[in-house]
Design an enzyme around this catalytic site. Sequence first.
Site: not given
Length: 308
Positions: A208, A210, A257
């Site tokens: 992911t 962030n 995220e």
Amino acid sequence: MQRWRGYEAAPGGWGRSVVTIGVFDGVHKGHQATIGHAVARARELGVKSVVVTFDPHPAEVVRPGSHPAVLTEPARKAELIEALGVDVLCVVPFTPEFSRLPAEAFVHDILVEHLHAALVVVGANFRFGHRAAGDVALLERLGRTFGFGVEGAPLVAEAGTVFSSTYIRSCVDAGDVAAAAAALGRPHRVEGVVVRGDQRGRELGYPTANLLTHRYAAVPADGVYAARLVRRGGEPLAAAVSIGTNPTFSGRERRVEAYALDFTGDLYGERLALDFVAHLREQRTYDAIEPLVAQIAEDVERTRRAVC
């Protein structure tokens, strides 16, 4: 579109103009109607259209600590206003000194002396001057004195709900990104820079991005969402977005995220945006990794159906 910092930036020889004034956070359907009316009337009169807005948000200066969640960052707001055909965006620094400007001086200094207003277009609930003492009725009286017209733009509503920045913030805060989009006329957007997190998503097979957002950004309620990830100069990507504290891993820091579907590149350090399409589910806590990974896989497929 010309962009001025302060009304004093109006050039010498500046002619008459049609002016509209407001914070315009969100540039939602109501704002679009008001600004669009000002642009249309300016074209009819053969003069320039001017949008006057403020930075920072007046609430933070008048009542420190009360800054509302921001629906559109300044650069994005300028882009949206420019897309409406505006000739000039005038951003007035909202200082404590400016906040104390009496309503009559506000009109004389800005609208008459610098912008040479032929017509002022405002919403029905428009207030101005020190302690918001001025209203549309006062503006009309001053217009008769100084030689400019005033036209009110009706509030925009659907199904009995008046579209306002306050209403949209409440939708975003509740995670109802569909209702927010209906009032905005486009998906709600959150922007930020990609920073390194715990890299736990990578370990689970779903790396992911962030997102470090602005301190006042209107981030939706904790949950999982389908969104479009927008990169500068790139095609939008479908993204499953998790907002919250990662309860399964006893997280404490609230994070945004995003897992970009079908993407294998590196996003670290990039500034990107997330356009929220749908709320998928609430945040949940899992007792083991396997059910969490299975749920993420389901979230990804639901995102694909919602966005692609």
